[in-house]
Write a protein that holds these residues in place. Structure first.
Motif, short mmCIF file in Angstrom:
data_model
loop_
_atom_site.label_atom_id
_atom_site.label_comp_id
_atom_site.label_asym_id
_atom_site.label_seq_id
_atom_site.Cartn_x
_atom_site.Cartn_y
_atom_site.Cartn_z
N ASN A 103 -39.51 36.76 -8.92
CA ASN A 103 -39.57 35.46 -9.59
C ASN A 103 -40.62 35.40 -10.70
O ASN A 103 -41.04 34.33 -11.10
CB ASN A 103 -39.87 34.37 -8.56
N ARG A 104 -41.04 36.55 -11.21
CA ARG A 104 -42.13 36.56 -12.19
C ARG A 104 -41.76 35.84 -13.48
O ARG A 104 -42.60 35.17 -14.07
CB ARG A 104 -42.56 37.98 -12.50
N ALA A 105 -40.52 35.99 -13.94
CA ALA A 105 -40.12 35.36 -15.20
C ALA A 105 -40.24 33.85 -15.12
O ALA A 105 -40.61 33.18 -16.08
CB ALA A 105 -38.69 35.77 -15.57
N LYS A 106 -39.92 33.30 -13.96
CA LYS A 106 -39.99 31.85 -13.77
C LYS A 106 -41.39 31.40 -13.34
O LYS A 106 -41.64 30.23 -13.17
CB LYS A 106 -38.98 31.41 -12.72
N LYS A 107 -42.27 32.38 -13.14
CA LYS A 107 -43.65 32.12 -12.69
C LYS A 107 -43.67 31.35 -11.37
O LYS A 107 -44.51 30.48 -11.16
CB LYS A 107 -44.45 31.42 -13.76
N LEU A 108 -42.72 31.67 -10.49
CA LEU A 108 -42.69 31.06 -9.17
C LEU A 108 -43.37 31.97 -8.17
O LEU A 108 -43.16 33.17 -8.17
CB LEU A 108 -41.23 30.83 -8.72
N SER A 109 -44.21 31.39 -7.35
CA SER A 109 -44.87 32.15 -6.29
C SER A 109 -44.18 31.85 -4.97
O SER A 109 -44.21 30.72 -4.50
CB SER A 109 -46.35 31.77 -6.19
N LYS A 110 -43.54 32.88 -4.42
CA LYS A 110 -42.88 32.76 -3.14
C LYS A 110 -43.14 34.02 -2.33
O LYS A 110 -43.24 35.10 -2.90
CB LYS A 110 -41.37 32.62 -3.29
N PRO A 111 -43.22 33.88 -1.02
CA PRO A 111 -43.31 35.09 -0.20
C PRO A 111 -41.93 35.71 -0.03
O PRO A 111 -40.91 35.06 -0.29
CB PRO A 111 -43.84 34.57 1.14
N ILE A 112 -41.90 36.96 0.41
CA ILE A 112 -40.62 37.56 0.76
C ILE A 112 -40.02 36.75 1.91
O ILE A 112 -40.72 36.00 2.58
CB ILE A 112 -40.77 39.05 1.14
N THR A 113 -38.75 36.91 2.15
CA THR A 113 -38.09 36.15 3.22
C THR A 113 -37.98 36.99 4.49
O THR A 113 -37.98 38.23 4.44
CB THR A 113 -36.68 35.71 2.80
N ALA A 114 -37.85 36.30 5.59
CA ALA A 114 -37.65 36.98 6.88
C ALA A 114 -36.34 37.77 6.85
O ALA A 114 -36.28 38.89 7.37
CB ALA A 114 -37.64 35.96 8.01
N ARG A 115 -35.33 37.22 6.24
CA ARG A 115 -34.03 37.90 6.16
C ARG A 115 -34.16 39.24 5.44
O ARG A 115 -33.62 40.26 5.87
CB ARG A 115 -33.03 37.00 5.46
N TYR A 116 -34.89 39.24 4.33
CA TYR A 116 -35.12 40.46 3.56
C TYR A 116 -35.88 41.49 4.40
O TYR A 116 -35.52 42.66 4.47
CB TYR A 116 -35.88 40.11 2.28
N LEU A 117 -36.95 41.04 5.06
CA LEU A 117 -37.75 41.92 5.89
C LEU A 117 -36.93 42.48 7.05
O LEU A 117 -37.00 43.67 7.36
CB LEU A 117 -38.99 41.19 6.41
N ASN A 118 -36.11 41.63 7.68
CA ASN A 118 -35.24 42.08 8.77
C ASN A 118 -34.31 43.20 8.31
O ASN A 118 -34.09 44.17 9.03
CB ASN A 118 -34.42 40.92 9.32
N MET A 119 -33.77 43.05 7.11
CA MET A 119 -32.86 44.06 6.57
C MET A 119 -33.58 45.40 6.41
O MET A 119 -33.06 46.45 6.78
CB MET A 119 -32.32 43.58 5.22
N LYS A 120 -34.80 45.37 5.90
CA LYS A 120 -35.58 46.60 5.69
C LYS A 120 -35.95 47.26 7.03
O LYS A 120 -35.87 48.47 7.17
CB LYS A 120 -36.85 46.31 4.88
N LEU A 121 -36.35 46.45 8.00
CA LEU A 121 -36.74 46.99 9.30
C LEU A 121 -35.54 47.58 10.04
O LEU A 121 -35.64 48.63 10.68
CB LEU A 121 -37.44 45.93 10.15
N ALA A 122 -34.40 46.91 9.97
CA ALA A 122 -33.19 47.43 10.61
C ALA A 122 -32.78 48.76 9.98
O ALA A 122 -32.39 49.70 10.69
CB ALA A 122 -32.06 46.41 10.50
#
Length: 193
Positions: A103-122
């Motif tokens: 989200n750098r172009a929009k200058k939004l600060s957000k953490p990664i999502t649980a769904r994204y992390l779950n996908m990586k861990l699986a």
């Protein structure tokens, strides 16, 4: 989604290594920090970088509304340092400890999502053929299991997890009937015939 604790610290290190090798440094360090903080993923991902500048983090848990104080141990400190170095190399000035970088172009600060992390861990669990259902919740369970087998009293874990009973905590961290049966098998006393 059912999730399993990782009962072997070598497997925890292997998950970290494979994520790092894939270029998922933020996720690898999130995994190590998550295994050391024992927080629900929603609370973990909302930690801001400014909160980890001392030896403790104080936050209000989303689910319970209770205030929680976490002491940052050496493994978590090392993971935080590696993560901060990685952000510097990426030219990212994060607000969140686990800042999403899309989200750098929009200058939004957000953490990664649980769904994204779950996908990586699986994916890491599958690549390593761990035979575990690995998700972000596994980090919290892994903390509990490894603390318990290292001698931490289940009552302390019960308080840490906000569980009503010791049995709930034991079940949560993966202490099963088979585990109890193995205690009998491995604690044979006396003269064998």
């Amino acid at each position: 989604m059912q999730s399993d604790p990782i009962k072997n610290t070598a497997d925890i290190n292997a998950v970290h290594r494979v994520l790092t090798r894939w270029g998922n440094v933020r996720e690898a360090e999130c995994f190590i920090i998550g295994c050391n903080f024992a927080l629900r993923v929603g609370d973990l991902l909302k930690i801001k970088l400014e909160q980890v500048k001392s030896d403790t983090i104080i936050l209000n848990e989303q689910k319970t509304g209770k205030q929680r104080e976490i002491t940052i141990n050496n493994n978590a400190k090392s993971a935080i340092d590696r993560l901060i170095n990685w952000y510097q190399l990426q030219n990212v000035e994060p607000t969140y400890l686990f800042q999403a970088t899309g989200n750098r172009a929009k200058k939004l600060s957000k953490p990664i999502t649980a769904r994204y992390l779950n996908m990586k861990l699986a994916a890491a669990s599958e690549a390593l053929q761990l035979g575990l259902s690995l998700s972000s919740h596994s980090m919290r369970k892994s903390f509990g299991y490894n603390a318990y087998v290292s001698g931490v009293d289940v009552r302390y874990l019960q308080i840490l997890f906000n569980h009503r009973t010791e049995l709930q905590t034991l079940t949560y961290i993966g202490i099963s009937k088979k585990t109890i049966s193995d205690v009998y098998l491995n604690s044979s006393i006396g003269v064998g015939l």
